[in-house]
Design an enzyme around this catalytic site. Structure first.
Site, PDB file in Angstrom:
ATOM      1  N   CYS A   8       0.446  -1.441  -0.189  1.00 16.81           N
ATOM      2  CA  CYS A   8      -0.267  -0.314   0.498  1.00 16.81           C
ATOM      3  C   CYS A   8       0.394   1.154   0.014  1.00 16.81           C
ATOM      4  O   CYS A   8       0.305   2.324  -0.485  1.00 16.81           O
ATOM      5  CB  CYS A   8      -1.450   0.298   1.412  1.00 16.81           C
ATOM      6  N   HIS A  48      -2.946   7.157   2.322  1.00 17.87           N
ATOM      7  CA  HIS A  48      -3.344   5.732   1.975  1.00 17.87           C
ATOM      8  C   HIS A  48      -4.827   5.431   3.134  1.00 17.87           C
ATOM      9  O   HIS A  48      -5.206   5.684   4.072  1.00 17.87           O
ATOM     10  CB  HIS A  48      -2.244   4.635   2.220  1.00 17.87           C
ATOM     11  N   ASN A  65     -10.547  -0.229  -0.216  1.00 14.56           N
ATOM     12  CA  ASN A  65      -8.853   0.248   0.334  1.00 14.56           C
ATOM     13  C   ASN A  65      -8.554  -0.981  -1.196  1.00 14.56           C
ATOM     14  O   ASN A  65      -8.453  -0.962  -1.486  1.00 14.56           O
ATOM     15  CB  ASN A  65      -7.923  -1.079   0.900  1.00 14.56           C
TER      16      ASN A  65
HETATM   17  O1  UT7 Z   1      -3.714  -1.259   3.510  1.00 10.09           O
HETATM   18  C1  UT7 Z   1      -3.294  -1.898   4.124  1.00 10.09           C
HETATM   19  C2  UT7 Z   1      -2.979  -1.659   5.804  1.00 10.09           C
HETATM   20  N1  UT7 Z   1      -3.999  -2.928   6.320  1.00 10.09           N
HETATM   21  C3  UT7 Z   1      -5.293  -1.740   7.338  1.00 10.09           C
HETATM   22  O2  UT7 Z   1      -4.108  -1.471   7.978  1.00 10.09           O
HETATM   23  C4  UT7 Z   1      -6.256  -2.934   7.993  1.00 10.09           C
HETATM   24  C5  UT7 Z   1      -6.397  -2.518   9.009  1.00 10.09           C
HETATM   25  N2  UT7 Z   1      -7.081  -3.644   9.800  1.00 10.09           N
HETATM   26  C6  UT7 Z   1      -8.850  -2.957   9.923  1.00 10.09           C
HETATM   27  O3  UT7 Z   1      -8.753  -2.190   9.307  1.00 10.09           O
HETATM   28  C7  UT7 Z   1      -9.449  -3.689  11.063  1.00 10.09           C
HETATM   29  O4  UT7 Z   1      -8.372  -4.395  12.210  1.00 10.09           O
HETATM   30  C8  UT7 Z   1     -10.384  -4.569   9.992  1.00 10.09           C
HETATM   31  C9  UT7 Z   1     -11.034  -3.171  10.083  1.00 10.09           C
HETATM   32  C10 UT7 Z   1     -10.456  -5.471   9.235  1.00 10.09           C
HETATM   33  C11 UT7 Z   1     -10.808  -5.201  11.849  1.00 10.09           C
HETATM   34  O5  UT7 Z   1     -11.654  -4.282  12.228  1.00 10.09           O
HETATM   35  P1  UT7 Z   1     -11.642  -4.610  14.074  1.00 10.09           P
HETATM   36  O6  UT7 Z   1     -12.008  -3.967  14.808  1.00 10.09           O
HETATM   37  O7  UT7 Z   1      -9.954  -5.155  14.404  1.00 10.09           O
HETATM   38  O8  UT7 Z   1     -12.181  -5.664  14.301  1.00 10.09           O
HETATM   39  P2  UT7 Z   1     -11.789  -7.479  15.528  1.00 10.09           P
HETATM   40  O9  UT7 Z   1     -11.697  -7.952  13.907  1.00 10.09           O
HETATM   41  O10 UT7 Z   1     -11.148  -6.896  16.305  1.00 10.09           O
HETATM   42  O11 UT7 Z   1     -13.047  -8.171  14.973  1.00 10.09           O
HETATM   43  C12 UT7 Z   1     -14.580  -7.873  16.069  1.00 10.09           C
HETATM   44  C13 UT7 Z   1     -15.626  -8.872  15.182  1.00 10.09           C
HETATM   45  C14 UT7 Z   1     -14.903  -9.834  15.725  1.00 10.09           C
HETATM   46  O12 UT7 Z   1     -16.507 -10.777  16.491  1.00 10.09           O
HETATM   47  P3  UT7 Z   1     -15.559 -11.190  17.299  1.00 10.09           P
HETATM   48  O13 UT7 Z   1     -14.340 -12.273  17.586  1.00 10.09           O
HETATM   49  O14 UT7 Z   1     -15.948 -10.425  18.557  1.00 10.09           O
HETATM   50  O15 UT7 Z   1     -16.881 -11.793  18.412  1.00 10.09           O
HETATM   51  C15 UT7 Z   1     -15.259 -10.348  14.101  1.00 10.09           C
HETATM   52  O16 UT7 Z   1     -14.728 -11.636  14.170  1.00 10.09           O
HETATM   53  O17 UT7 Z   1     -16.028  -8.328  14.364  1.00 10.09           O
HETATM   54  C16 UT7 Z   1     -16.521  -9.524  13.770  1.00 10.09           C
HETATM   55  N3  UT7 Z   1     -16.000  -9.430  11.625  1.00 10.09           N
HETATM   56  C17 UT7 Z   1     -16.974  -9.007  11.597  1.00 10.09           C
HETATM   57  N4  UT7 Z   1     -18.599  -9.191  11.636  1.00 10.09           N
HETATM   58  C18 UT7 Z   1     -19.038  -7.937  10.865  1.00 10.09           C
HETATM   59  C19 UT7 Z   1     -14.720  -9.146  12.113  1.00 10.09           C
HETATM   60  N5  UT7 Z   1     -15.018  -8.785  10.127  1.00 10.09           N
HETATM   61  C20 UT7 Z   1     -16.561  -8.903   9.841  1.00 10.09           C
HETATM   62  C21 UT7 Z   1     -17.464  -8.515   9.132  1.00 10.09           C
HETATM   63  N6  UT7 Z   1     -18.562  -8.644   9.258  1.00 10.09           N
HETATM   64  N7  UT7 Z   1     -17.130  -8.426   8.125  1.00 10.09           N
END
Ligand code: UT7
Length: 329
Positions: free
Chosen positions: A116, A256, A286
């Site tokens: 990225c 980005h 993204n």
């Molecule tokens: O471009 C390169 C750089 N990339 C990035 O910078 C991406 C960086 N990371 C992120 O943007 C975030 O970490 C994400 C958007 C990928 C995830 O957000 P988060 O707030 O960190 O969510 P999480 O992974 O901690 O998940 C929270 C909950 C989980 O459920 P439990 O374990 O709390 O029951 C996940 O299973 O949300 C659940 N979850 C979803 N629920 C609905 C994960 N993905 C989804 C989804 N829809 N698409």
């Protein structure tokens, strides 16, 4: 009047495929919701290529627009540098396909890979060739078909990514948008947190690699999230200082577009209002290498870039890699 002595951006172009994939479409594909995606990422929809369309196709359209904007013809180009993690093939380079498609027969051509942050890496290479006097006209492209390496059965990743391309022409130009500096960084100790494990020399394509879904983007979202905010914040502070500027001197940050919350947290840490950040992640998700040049093009079209403005480009991604560039508009 101040005359630029160094590389300047003289043309900008972008291209997005027409097909829109909305959060509601994704609700039908995986267990997710429009509300979750908007709340956690800021994304409402993203663009996806039709079957048969490749990264070099998107890149070619963006490049033609940037060249028209700069008033240069394909034969004027000395070099084409493309940043992509979704090349048409592992080799030859996507830049060589772009060279062929636009007819830039004089240009040397190669790709770089810094995920990225890749567009900023690519532009800094072009900037060095212009500043040294070795070349006069360089096309820098960021282009991706991330839909080709996105696992649409994995809700944690498939809601994030989209396709698109952006390009700039850089030349020495006395009045256009001078690139004041570029800053690049990497931390290979975190290489595995954001990765497509299959298809290279470690896990060449095989029946097993496909069955194990290794040819898709995988990442540890939370880790990348925290590292992105800290590293981008520090880089913006360092870049500002090294240019003899203060944060107040920055008119617009073009980051980005990986997650709206990353942009908001960074601006908050810096004590800057969100009005000073350009955001279009809601429309495109993204797009990795393509996100910064697409955003530059849109910021300009929306009248957010005025003559004399100090503009900071900043990006963070797999590698890990990050980089910034300061432009006097
Ligand atoms: O471009 C390169 C750089 N990339 C990035 O910078 C991406 C960086 N990371 C992120 O943007 C975030 O970490 C994400 C958007 C990928 C995830 O957000 P988060 O707030 O960190 O969510 P999480 O992974 O901690 O998940 C929270 C909950 C989980 O459920 P439990 O374990 O709390 O029951 C996940 O299973 O949300 C659940 N979850 C979803 N629920 C609905 C994960 N993905 C989804 C989804 N829809 N698409």
């Amino acid at each position: 009047m101040r005359q630029n002595q160094r590389a300047s951006i003289t043309g900008i172009g972008s291209y997005l495929p027409n097909k829109v994939l909305t959060n509601y479409d994704l609700e039908k594909m995986v267990d997710t919701s429009n509300d979750w995606i908007i709340q956690r990422t800021g994304i409402k929809e993203r663009r996806i290529v039709e079957n048969g369309v490749t990264t070099s196709d998107l890149a070619t359209q963006a490049s033609l627009r940037a060249m028209e904007d700069a008033g240069v013809s394909p034969k004027d180009l000395d070099m084409i540098i493309t940043s992509t993690i979704t090349p048409d093939h592992i080799f030859p380079s996507t830049s060589c396909y772009i060279q062929q498609k636009i007819g830039a027969t004089r240009a040397c051509a190669f790709d770089i890979l810094a995920a990225c942050a890749g567009f900023i890496y690519a532009m800094s290479i072009g900037q060095s060739f212009i500043n040294s006097g070795a070349m006069k006209t360089i096309l820098v492209v960021g282009a991706e078909c991330l839909s080709k390496i996105t696992d649409y059965t994995d809700r944690a990743t498939c809601v994030l990514f989209g396709d698109g391309a952006g390009a700039v022409v850089i030349q020495r130009d006395p009045i256009k948008h001078e690139i004041l500096s570029s800053h690049l960084a990497a931390d290979g100790s975190e290489a595995d947190v954001l990765i497509m494990p299959g298809g290279g020399a470690r896990n060449p394509a095989s029946l097993e690699s496909v069955q194990q879904r290794l040819h898709y983007i995988q990442f540890k979202g939370k880790e990348v999230f925290k590292l992105a905010i800290n590293n981008i914040t520090n880089l913006i502070l360092e870049t500002t200082r090294e240019n003899g500027l203060t944060l107040n001197d920055i008119d617009l940050i073009i980051p980005h577009q990986s997650n709206l919350r990353i942009i908001e947290a960074t601006m908050e840490k810096l004590g800057l209002p969100m009005e000073k950040a350009f955001v279009n992640i809601d429309k495109y998700g993204n797009t990795s290498s393509a996100s910064v040049p697409i955003a530059i093009d849109e910021a300009r079209k929306e009248g957010r870039l005025r003559k004399g403005n100090i503009v900071m480009l900043v990006a963070f991604g797999g590698g890990l890699t990050w980089g910034s560039s300061v432009i006097r508009w």
